[in-house]
Design a protein around this motif. Structure first.
Motif, PDB file in Angstrom:
ATOM      1  N   ASP A  37      -6.418   3.343  12.426  1.00 46.01           N
ATOM      2  CA  ASP A  37      -5.632   3.046  11.223  1.00 46.01           C
ATOM      3  C   ASP A  37      -6.400   2.053  10.361  1.00 46.01           C
ATOM      4  OD1 ASP A  37      -3.745   2.755   9.280  1.00 46.01           O
ATOM      5  OD2 ASP A  37      -2.118   2.192  10.632  1.00 46.01           O
ATOM      6  N   THR A  38      -7.384   2.590   9.636  1.00 46.04           N
ATOM      7  CA  THR A  38      -8.192   1.782   8.725  1.00 46.04           C
ATOM      8  C   THR A  38      -7.867   2.211   7.294  1.00 46.04           C
ATOM      9  OG1 THR A  38     -10.030   3.348   8.619  1.00 46.04           O
ATOM     10  CG2 THR A  38     -10.064   1.740  10.442  1.00 46.04           C
ATOM     11  N   PRO A  39      -8.168   1.374   6.322  1.00 38.42           N
ATOM     12  CA  PRO A  39      -7.921   1.782   4.930  1.00 38.42           C
ATOM     13  C   PRO A  39      -8.625   3.100   4.579  1.00 38.42           C
ATOM     14  CG  PRO A  39      -8.289  -0.571   5.015  1.00 38.42           C
ATOM     15  CD  PRO A  39      -8.593  -0.033   6.394  1.00 38.42           C
ATOM     16  N   TYR A  40      -9.849   3.294   5.084  1.00 44.55           N
ATOM     17  CA  TYR A  40     -10.558   4.540   4.793  1.00 44.55           C
ATOM     18  C   TYR A  40      -9.833   5.744   5.396  1.00 44.55           C
ATOM     19  CZ  TYR A  40     -13.759   8.409   5.135  1.00 44.55           C
ATOM     20  OH  TYR A  40     -14.294   9.670   5.075  1.00 44.55           O
ATOM     21  N   VAL A  41      -9.528   5.693   6.687  1.00 42.91           N
ATOM     22  CA  VAL A  41      -8.876   6.826   7.345  1.00 42.91           C
ATOM     23  C   VAL A  41      -7.514   7.081   6.709  1.00 42.91           C
ATOM     24  CG1 VAL A  41      -7.893   7.671   9.509  1.00 42.91           C
ATOM     25  CG2 VAL A  41     -10.157   6.603   9.496  1.00 42.91           C
ATOM     26  N   ARG A  42      -6.775   6.026   6.422  1.00 39.60           N
ATOM     27  CA  ARG A  42      -5.468   6.159   5.776  1.00 39.60           C
ATOM     28  C   ARG A  42      -5.617   6.899   4.438  1.00 39.60           C
ATOM     29  NH1 ARG A  42      -0.438   4.300   6.300  1.00 39.60           N
ATOM     30  NH2 ARG A  42      -0.903   3.441   8.335  1.00 39.60           N
ATOM     31  N   SER A  43      -6.707   6.636   3.722  1.00 34.14           N
ATOM     32  CA  SER A  43      -6.910   7.279   2.419  1.00 34.14           C
ATOM     33  C   SER A  43      -7.250   8.758   2.534  1.00 34.14           C
ATOM     34  CB  SER A  43      -8.002   6.551   1.627  1.00 34.14           C
ATOM     35  OG  SER A  43      -9.294   6.877   2.102  1.00 34.14           O
ATOM     36  N   THR A  44      -7.536   9.236   3.756  1.00 33.98           N
ATOM     37  CA  THR A  44      -7.861  10.648   3.942  1.00 33.98           C
ATOM     38  C   THR A  44      -6.634  11.498   4.255  1.00 33.98           C
ATOM     39  OG1 THR A  44      -8.328  10.512   6.322  1.00 33.98           O
ATOM     40  CG2 THR A  44     -10.159  10.036   4.796  1.00 33.98           C
ATOM     41  N   VAL A  45      -5.476  10.870   4.430  1.00 35.63           N
ATOM     42  CA  VAL A  45      -4.234  11.615   4.643  1.00 35.63           C
ATOM     43  C   VAL A  45      -3.623  11.858   3.272  1.00 35.63           C
ATOM     44  CG1 VAL A  45      -1.968  11.643   5.745  1.00 35.63           C
ATOM     45  CG2 VAL A  45      -3.901  10.529   6.905  1.00 35.63           C
ATOM     46  N   TRP A  46      -3.656  13.100   2.834  1.00 35.49           N
ATOM     47  CA  TRP A  46      -3.176  13.448   1.504  1.00 35.49           C
ATOM     48  C   TRP A  46      -1.896  14.246   1.632  1.00 35.49           C
ATOM     49  CZ3 TRP A  46      -8.432  15.559  -0.680  1.00 35.49           C
ATOM     50  CH2 TRP A  46      -9.346  14.504  -0.743  1.00 35.49           C
TER      51      TRP A  46
END
Length: 144
Positions: A37-46
């Protein structure tokens, strides 16, 4: 990194409910897929929420159907094992029902299809991406 498409009649979710729904579905997806649960991975859930006028929703060939909600979840093959898919179905349904205002104890009219997409078939910003890229993102990787 699931890509989630929610299709529903207009008015299924109130304006205030939509961002809360998206946040909770994102939390569930990251947890169930066991992604960091990182900002990058979170940003990949669309999540794409598509609302349709009642005259464009048909049940049995007749317009104006009930507020049945369909959800399509596209995930990497191997990212969700059988039990995880069951959790996605159960937890997404409950969360969607809560934000759609379905009465407690009532059947929640959500139909979910989970599509496994082979790694060769994922592309982002002109390049292929693999599930391992999400499990092990660089610590300084900026969100999309």
């Amino acid at each position: 990194m699931p890509k989630i498409y929610i299709n529903c009649p207009e008015g299924t979710f109130g304006k205030e409910a939509k961002p809360l729904l998206a946040q909770e579905l994102t939390d569930i997806a990251i947890r169930v897929e066991r992604l960091p649960d990182t900002p990058y991975v979170r940003s990949t859930v669309w999540i794409y929420l598509n609302e349709y006028r009642p005259d464009n929703v048909f049940h049995g060939g007749v317009p104006g159907g009930t507020k049945v909600i369909s959800v399509e979840v596209n995930a990497f093959s191997g990212g969700l094992h059988t039990a995880a898919k069951g959790l996605i179905i159960k937890e997404f349904t409950a969360t969607i029902g809560k934000h759609a205002g379905v009465a407690e104890g009532a059947l929640i009219p959500v139909f979910i299809a989970i599509r496994n997409v082979h790694e060769d078939d994922w592309g982002t910003f002109g390049k292929r991406i693999q599930l391992q890229d999400l499990y092990n993102p660089p610590k300084d990787r900026r969100p999309i």
